[in-house]
Write a protein that holds these residues in place. Structure first.
Motif, short mmCIF file in Angstrom:
data_model
loop_
_atom_site.label_atom_id
_atom_site.label_comp_id
_atom_site.label_asym_id
_atom_site.label_seq_id
_atom_site.Cartn_x
_atom_site.Cartn_y
_atom_site.Cartn_z
N VAL A 70 71.21 30.13 -39.72
CA VAL A 70 71.29 30.17 -41.18
C VAL A 70 70.64 31.42 -41.75
O VAL A 70 71.16 32.03 -42.69
N ALA A 71 69.52 31.82 -41.19
CA ALA A 71 68.83 33.01 -41.71
C ALA A 71 69.71 34.25 -41.59
O ALA A 71 69.67 35.15 -42.44
N ALA A 72 70.52 34.33 -40.53
CA ALA A 72 71.41 35.48 -40.35
C ALA A 72 72.50 35.48 -41.41
O ALA A 72 72.91 36.53 -41.91
N TYR A 73 72.99 34.29 -41.78
CA TYR A 73 74.04 34.20 -42.78
C TYR A 73 73.60 34.81 -44.12
O TYR A 73 74.41 35.34 -44.88
N ARG A 74 72.31 34.72 -44.42
CA ARG A 74 71.82 35.24 -45.69
C ARG A 74 71.88 36.77 -45.74
O ARG A 74 71.82 37.36 -46.80
N SER A 98 78.97 31.01 -55.35
CA SER A 98 78.39 31.65 -54.18
C SER A 98 76.91 31.97 -54.40
O SER A 98 76.07 31.76 -53.52
N ALA A 99 76.59 32.45 -55.60
CA ALA A 99 75.20 32.77 -55.93
C ALA A 99 74.33 31.53 -55.86
O ALA A 99 73.19 31.56 -55.37
N GLU A 100 74.86 30.41 -56.34
CA GLU A 100 74.08 29.16 -56.33
C GLU A 100 73.95 28.60 -54.92
O GLU A 100 72.90 28.05 -54.55
N LEU A 101 74.97 28.76 -54.10
CA LEU A 101 74.89 28.32 -52.70
C LEU A 101 73.82 29.09 -51.94
O LEU A 101 73.17 28.56 -51.04
N ASP A 106 68.26 33.85 -60.03
CA ASP A 106 68.97 33.98 -61.31
C ASP A 106 70.46 34.16 -61.01
O ASP A 106 70.97 35.28 -61.02
N PRO A 107 71.18 33.06 -60.74
CA PRO A 107 72.59 33.15 -60.35
C PRO A 107 73.47 33.85 -61.38
O PRO A 107 74.38 34.60 -61.03
N ARG A 108 73.19 33.63 -62.67
CA ARG A 108 74.03 34.24 -63.70
C ARG A 108 73.90 35.76 -63.71
O ARG A 108 74.91 36.48 -63.78
N ALA A 109 72.69 36.26 -63.61
CA ALA A 109 72.48 37.71 -63.60
C ALA A 109 73.07 38.33 -62.34
O ALA A 109 73.69 39.40 -62.40
N ALA A 110 72.91 37.66 -61.20
CA ALA A 110 73.47 38.17 -59.95
C ALA A 110 74.99 38.19 -60.02
O ALA A 110 75.63 39.13 -59.53
N THR A 111 75.57 37.15 -60.65
CA THR A 111 77.02 37.08 -60.79
C THR A 111 77.54 38.22 -61.65
O THR A 111 78.52 38.88 -61.29
N ARG A 112 76.91 38.44 -62.77
CA ARG A 112 77.35 39.52 -63.66
C ARG A 112 77.28 40.88 -62.94
O ARG A 112 78.20 41.68 -63.05
N ALA A 142 83.27 40.51 -54.80
CA ALA A 142 82.13 40.19 -55.66
C ALA A 142 81.37 38.98 -55.12
O ALA A 142 80.13 38.96 -55.12
N SER A 143 82.09 37.98 -54.64
CA SER A 143 81.46 36.80 -54.07
C SER A 143 80.65 37.14 -52.83
O SER A 143 79.57 36.58 -52.59
N ALA A 144 81.16 38.08 -52.03
CA ALA A 144 80.46 38.50 -50.81
C ALA A 144 79.24 39.35 -51.11
O ALA A 144 78.30 39.39 -50.33
N LEU A 145 79.25 40.04 -52.26
CA LEU A 145 78.16 40.95 -52.61
C LEU A 145 77.07 40.30 -53.44
O LEU A 145 76.00 40.89 -53.61
N VAL A 146 77.31 39.10 -53.95
CA VAL A 146 76.43 38.54 -54.97
C VAL A 146 74.99 38.37 -54.48
O VAL A 146 74.04 38.49 -55.26
N HIS A 147 74.79 38.11 -53.20
CA HIS A 147 73.43 37.93 -52.68
C HIS A 147 72.88 39.21 -52.05
O HIS A 147 71.86 39.18 -51.37
#
Length: 307
Positions: A70-74, A98-101, A106-112, A142-147
């Motif tokens: 799991v740590a690698a997935y992050r 994706s940000a919430e998962l 701050d999922p909203r800021a990361a999403t924007r 964007a979903s792949a980059l959010v984190h």
């Protein structure tokens, strides 16, 4: 330094071998993964991202196995080739999920930020079902980059993207590589790979065919004729001199755009490179330009596939 290492990795489905004993190291920067359809590129990316278990061998990130880690997935971001299945969501909702998962603070800021990075802010609140193919590609990115992963894996990311957005994404991937992230992408449009990924990994029929700088790979192919364009102070005299050399297969005079040049096909690139300076000097000819005309990535890839 974040390195993705494949060690003797294989994957088979029953009697079908999709990937056969592949070893490679993907380092920070941008790497292009090349191969014809059915070569095993998507299978390799699925194993690199931890979505598919190798049948043999191991994929590690920073020395730790990727599968069920799991740590690698992050640290990983994946842009799959397949279409987004949650088309009833808006682009913003899809990226924020994706940000919430990833449990970002701050999922909203990361999403924007992620949506803005892929130039999709104006369409963020429209359902994905209304998106063009290129827009769907960008929302997946964007979903792949959010984190903000250190490793980004993209399977055919430029499919269906219009020229302007293709240029934007190429610049984005280049910038990420320059920032020290590890970026690997597959593409069937070889000119795109050549423009942003000097380092290439080539797979053919599930096997690792070549690895390294595409120019270096080309230079290793000494058994294949190499074509050069030569411009000099006396092209006709130079052509006559070159025709007598064992390493030269053919010589032709041409005048594209009204400028005369010598087109040379050689069988031994090293011998030709060593002989040309002394030959031209002895003949009193000044060589003004020497350009390989078939060192494009497309030429290299075609040769490797045919071999």
């Amino acid at each position: 330094m974040t390195e993705l290492v494949l060690s003797n990795v294989s994957r088979w489905y029953g009697n079908v071998v999709a990937v056969n004993d592949v070893s490679m190291t993907i380092r920070p920067g941008v790497t292009g993964l090349l191969g014809p359809n059915g070569a095993g590129k998507s299978t390799l990316i699925a194993m690199m991202s931890g979505f598919l278990e190798p049948s043999a061998g191991e994929v590690t990130l920073g020395g730790e196995a990727v599968w069920r880690h799991v740590a690698a997935y992050r640290q990983l971001g994946l842009v799959p080739e397949r279409e987004v299945s949650f088309s009833y969501l808006t682009g913003r909702q899809f990226v924020q999920a994706s940000a919430e998962l990833h449990r970002l603070p701050d999922p909203r800021a990361a999403t924007r930020h992620a949506v803005e990075e892929v130039d999709l802010l104006d369409a963020a609140d429209r359902p994905i079902s209304t998106y063009s193919k290129g827009m769907r590609q960008r929302v997946k990115l964007a979903s792949a980059l959010v984190h903000e992963p250190q490793v980004l894996l993209l399977d055919e990311p430029f499919n269906g993207v219009d020229p302007r957005q293709r240029l934007h994404l190429m610049e984005l991937l280049t910038r990420m590589g320059e920032q020290g992230r590890t970026v690997l992408f597959s593409s069937h449009i070889l000119e795109e790979v050549e423009h942003i990924a000097r380092h290439v990994e080539v797979v053919v029929s599930g096997r690792h065919a070549a690895s390294g700088d595409f120019g270096a790979i080309r230079r290793l192919m000494t058994d294949r004729p190499t074509h050069y364009t030569v411009r000099s102070s006396d092209d006709r005299a130079l052509a006559a001199v070159l025709m007598r050399q064992p390493s030269v297969r053919s010589v032709a005079l041409a005048a594209p755009g009204g400028t005369e040049e010598v087109q040379v096909e050689v069988t031994d690139m090293g011998e030709f490179a060593r002989a040309l300076p002394s030959l031209s000097r002895d003949a009193g000819i000044t060589v003004r330009e020497l350009v390989p005309t078939d060192e494009s990535l497309e030429s290299v890839f075609t040769y490797l596939v045919q071999s």
